[in-house]
Design an enzyme around this catalytic site. Structure first.
Site, short mmCIF file in Angstrom:
data_model
loop_
_atom_site.label_atom_id
_atom_site.label_comp_id
_atom_site.label_asym_id
_atom_site.label_seq_id
_atom_site.Cartn_x
_atom_site.Cartn_y
_atom_site.Cartn_z
CB CYS A 99 -55.57 30.71 -8.11
SG CYS A 99 -56.42 30.11 -9.58
CE1 TYR A 137 -62.60 28.10 -28.34
CE2 TYR A 137 -62.38 26.07 -27.10
CZ TYR A 137 -63.17 27.05 -27.66
OH TYR A 137 -64.53 26.98 -27.57
N GLY A 149 -75.31 35.66 -41.57
CA GLY A 149 -74.39 34.53 -41.43
C GLY A 149 -74.53 33.76 -40.14
CB THR A 150 -76.29 33.66 -37.19
OG1 THR A 150 -76.63 32.76 -36.12
CG2 THR A 150 -77.41 34.66 -37.40
CB SER A 151 -77.35 28.20 -38.18
OG SER A 151 -76.88 28.15 -36.85
CG HIS A 158 -71.39 33.38 -28.21
ND1 HIS A 158 -71.83 32.69 -29.31
CD2 HIS A 158 -72.49 33.54 -27.42
CE1 HIS A 158 -73.14 32.46 -29.21
NE2 HIS A 158 -73.55 32.97 -28.08
CB CYS A 177 -58.66 31.90 -13.64
SG CYS A 177 -58.53 30.66 -12.37
#
Ligand code: OAD
Length: 248
Positions: free
Chosen positions: A152, A69, A189-191, A121, A129
Site C-alpha cells: 500500500c 531501531y 532481568g525485568t524491572s 513485545h 505496515c
C-alpha cells in the site's frame, strides 16, 4: 524472601514439572544490548526509549524512529546469546513443560537454543505496515528510510509493541495460561514495571506457584518472591541449573 543458590532452591527447581519463565532486557545486557531503563550511550544518549517507542513519535518523525531501531538491530546482529540464555535452553531440556515468555525483541533466546518462545513485545527483525499492520517478510528495499509497504505504500515500522499499544493477543493468552498453570515461575532481568507482563509473576504466585526472581537489582517483585537471587543472570542461571541437575 531472599538467599543464594542453596539446596532448597536447587531441589525446588529440580522437582518442578511445569516451569514458566519471564525474561526482560536484563538477560540480554551481558550480550551488550542496553536495557530500557539504563542510560543510553553515544548518539542516542539524549533520547529516552519512551520518547521513541510510540506511534506518535513515528508519526512525528518516522526517520528518527526508524534509525533508532536500525541502531538497535545492528547491536542485536552483532550480539551473541550469553551464558544466561544458554542455561535456560538447558533447563528447557530437563523440564516436562517449559514455557519461555520474553519481553525482549532481540531473538537471542531462539539463537541460544530455546525452541518455543512466547514473544510478548514482538520481534525487531520483522517489519509491518504502519497503516494496515500487515507483516512484511524479508528485508525491505533500503532506498528510503523508513522503507515503504510493498502493498500500500505506507511506511514500514518494526513489528514491536510500542507504548500505548496492545500486546499480541495470542502471545498474551499463552503467557497468562502458563502463569496460571505452572508450579514454578522465574522472573529474570525485568524491572517488573511494564504491564501486563509485570502481572504474570503475580498471577503465578496467586495460583500457588513458587516465584524465583533473578535480577541484578531489587524490584517491586523482590519482596513477594519465594526465592530472590541478586546478581547477573549470566552468572546465576548456569550455577542454578548446575545445582539443580548436577552432571551425572
Ligand atoms: P528494564 O530496562 O526496565 O529492566 C531491566 C532489568 O534488568 C532491571 O531490573 C535491571 O536491574 C536488570 N538487569 C540489568 N542487567 C542485568 C543482568 N546482567 N542480570 C540480571 N538482571 C539485570 O527492562 P524490561 O523490564 O525488559 O517494552 O522492560 C520492560 C519493557 O519496557 C520492555 O520490553 C520495553 C520497555 O519499554 C516495550 O518496548 C513495549
Amino acid at each position: 524472601m531472599s538467599g543464594g543458590i542453596d539446596a532448597r532452591l536447587a531441589g525446588a527447581v529440580r522437582r518442578a514439572q511445569r516451569v514458566a519463565v519471564l525474561t526482560g532486557a536484563g538477560i540480554s545486557a551481558e550480550s551488550g544490548i542496553p536495557t530500557f531503563r539504563d542510560a543510553q550511550t553515544g548518539l542516542w544518549a539524549r533520547f529516552r526509549p519512551e520518547e521513541l517507542a510510540t506511534p506518535e513519535a513515528f508519526e512525528r518523525d518516522p526517520r528518527l524512529v526508524w534509525d533508532w531501531y536500525e541502531w538497535r538491530r545492528g547491536l542485536v546482529a552483532a550480539a551473541a546469546p550469553n551464558a544466561g540464555h544458554r542455561a535456560l535452553a538447558r533447563m528447557q531440556a530437563r523440564v516436562g513443560r517449559f514455557t519461555l515468555i520474553t519481553q525482549n525483541v532481540d531473538g537471542l533466546h531462539q539463537r541460544g537454543g530455546v525452541t518455543d518462545v512466547v514473544e510478548l513485545h514482538g520481534n525487531i527483525h520483522r517489519n509491518k505496515c504502519f497503516a494496515e499492520g500487515v507483516v512484511c517478510e524479508g528485508r525491505p528495499d533500503e532506498g528510503e528510510r523508513p522503507p515503504r509497504c510493498p502493498r500500500c505504500g505506507a511506511p514500514l515500522r518494526p513489528d514491536v509493541v510500542w507504548f500505548g499499544e496492545s500486546l499480541p493477543a495470542a502471545a498474551l493468552a499463552r503467557a497468562e495460561a502458563a502463569a496460571r498453570d505452572c508450579d514454578l515461575f522465574f522472573s529474570i532481568g525485568t524491572s517488573a514495571a511494564v504491564y501486563p507482563a509485570a502481572q504474570l509473576p503475580v498471577t503465578a504466585l496467586q495460583s500457588g506457584a513458587i516465584l524465583v526472581e533473578v535480577n541484578k537489582d531489587p524490584t517491586p517483585l523482590t519482596r513477594l518472591a519465594t526465592f530472590s537471587l541478586l546478581g547477573p543472570a549470566g552468572d546465576l542461571l548456569p550455577r542454578l541449573v548446575g545445582a539443580a541437575w548436577p552432571a551425572e
